[in-house]
Design an enzyme around this catalytic site. Structure first.
Site, mmCIF file in Angstrom:
data_model
loop_
_atom_site.group_PDB
_atom_site.id
_atom_site.type_symbol
_atom_site.label_atom_id
_atom_site.label_comp_id
_atom_site.label_asym_id
_atom_site.label_seq_id
_atom_site.Cartn_x
_atom_site.Cartn_y
_atom_site.Cartn_z
ATOM 1 N N ASP A 1 0.826 -1.219 0.000
ATOM 2 C CA ASP A 1 0.000 0.000 0.000
ATOM 3 C C ASP A 1 0.853 1.260 0.000
ATOM 4 O OD1 ASP A 1 -2.370 -1.321 -0.020
ATOM 5 O OD2 ASP A 1 -2.869 -0.979 2.092
ATOM 6 N N LYS B 1 -6.418 -0.378 6.058
ATOM 7 C CA LYS B 1 -7.530 -1.328 6.051
ATOM 8 C C LYS B 1 -8.824 -0.614 6.392
ATOM 9 C CE LYS B 1 -4.951 -5.027 5.514
ATOM 10 N NZ LYS B 1 -4.949 -5.734 4.220
ATOM 11 N N ASP C 1 -0.011 -0.476 5.797
ATOM 12 C CA ASP C 1 -1.157 -1.154 5.196
ATOM 13 C C ASP C 1 -2.419 -0.466 5.700
ATOM 14 O OD1 ASP C 1 -2.114 -3.018 3.499
ATOM 15 O OD2 ASP C 1 -1.881 -4.734 4.825
#
Length: 351
Positions: free
Chosen positions: A245, A260, A258
């Site tokens: 990411d 989410k 990352d």
DNA sequence: GGATCCTTCTTCTTCTTC
């Protein structure tokens, strides 16, 4: 009375609720004060997240009671059989072959990079058609307990929403996740040349992601020097690839990040399942990949919420990343073993 | 043009008490 007791316990917030789903999904939020059976959710800032909890609950409202739900469960799935305690993998297990997480790079950057747009190395699958991806490897090596709980969850959702409804629900989750990621990529790319990542103008983005962006605004204010977004990494020794990411400094520490989205609060790292392993896999590949002239030892998992509740940011130390790197190596070995078993089986069948 | 890929998500007890 049974139900009212539970309702009254949700962080002191009275929430209209009369279904057993509440008991199933949110009993963890009860005010359990005994250390013996303390839920991981019991120390969540329930006032701060009450809106999130409410919104999750209201999406699962049903007119059923615990008794009717249990009866339905038994009718649909058969009598309740208590699952084995989730043990995941034995902690004593070690990879058969150890591989370094960090690699010496001759051209390793020691200075801060020049300002400029972040790298975005596009994945060219044609170059490496047979190399498995991080996501695929993780999916193929889920523990039996993970498979059990995921399948149970799916059965229950299908029972509640119907096949079509569940399909729509899943697609919607994916769609929101994708929209959130593309909005973030846009924000991080445009902020990369500046000293700070300015708070994004959320109104510029689709309404579905505005809450998520608001949720991560306090995290973004600690993110600087974005080096890569949505960028491909490849480990040529271990033969796997993936798309990470983001790589950026969070509170002064270079991290693989990352992002989410989640419907449920994830205040603890343990709530994020395989996400830390995924992060270690990306970082290990980046550290081995000649396209990147630097090393990343730390990680950050940011869990954003649709209602704008403050995101949970889980920073992983280099020691923790090393632990998850070893877990990743085990998963990788499992996958390789699976593949060779499959290959030998199909060879036997052809003979 | 169609198929496939990498992602995007989803799980974690069976409690009757303050």
């Amino acid at each position: 009375m049974f139900i009212l007791n539970r309702v009254a316990c949700v962080g002191g917030t009275v929430v209209p609720r009369c279904t057993a789903l509440f008991v199933r999904h949110f009993s963890a939020c009860r005010c359990l004060r005994s250390a013996k059976r303390r839920s991981p959710y019991s120390s969540v800032d329930s006032e701060r997240y009450s809106s999130l909890v409410k919104s999750v609950m209201s999406s699962r409202i049903s007119s059923q009671t615990p008794d009717t739900l249990q009866a339905e469960d038994e009718h649909v799935y058969g009598p309740v059989v208590k699952a084995a305690t989730p043990s995941s993998r034995p902690e004593t297990r070690v990879p058969k072959t150890l591989h370094p997480f960090l690699h010496f790079k001759e051209t390793l950057e020691t200075e801060e990079p020049e300002s400029g747009p972040p790298a975005r190395i596009v994945l060219n699958r044609a170059d490496r058609p047979l190399v498995p991806s991080v996501t695929r490897i993780l999916q193929q090596t889920l523990s039996p307990e993970q498979i059990f709980y995921l399948e149970r969850w799916k059965r229950r959702m299908v029972a509640e929403l119907g096949e079509e409804g569940f399909k729509e629900y899943s697609q919607n989750l994916f769609r929101q996740g994708k929209l959130f990621h593309s909005a973030l990529e846009d924000i991080l790319s445009s902020c990369a040349t500046r000293e700070n990542t300015n708070p994004p103008e959320t109104s510029e983005y689709p309404p579905e992601v505005q809450g998520y962006l608001e949720s991560i605004s306090h995290v973004l204010s600690d993110v600087r020097a974005v080096r890569a977004t949505e960028s491909a990494v490849y480990h040529d020794t271990l033969n796997y690839l993936g798309i990470l990411d983001c790589v950026a400094c969070y509170r002064g520490v270079l991290c693989v990040i990352d992002w989410k989205t989640s419907e449920k609060p994830k205040p603890f790292l343990s709530n994020t399942y395989d996400n830390p392993v995924q992060l270690a896999a990306y970082a290990g590949a980046l550290n081995n990949d000649a396209n990147y002239k630097y090393q990343v030892e730390h990680g950050l998992i940011v869990v954003a919420y649709k209602d704008g509740s403050p995101a949970h940011a889980h920073q992983l130390s280099s020691e923790l990343m090393l632990e998850y790197w070893n877990t990743w190596l085990i998963r990788l070995e499992e996958c390789t073993e699976q593949r060779s078993r499959l290959a030998s089986t199909s060879f036997e069948q052809k003979r």
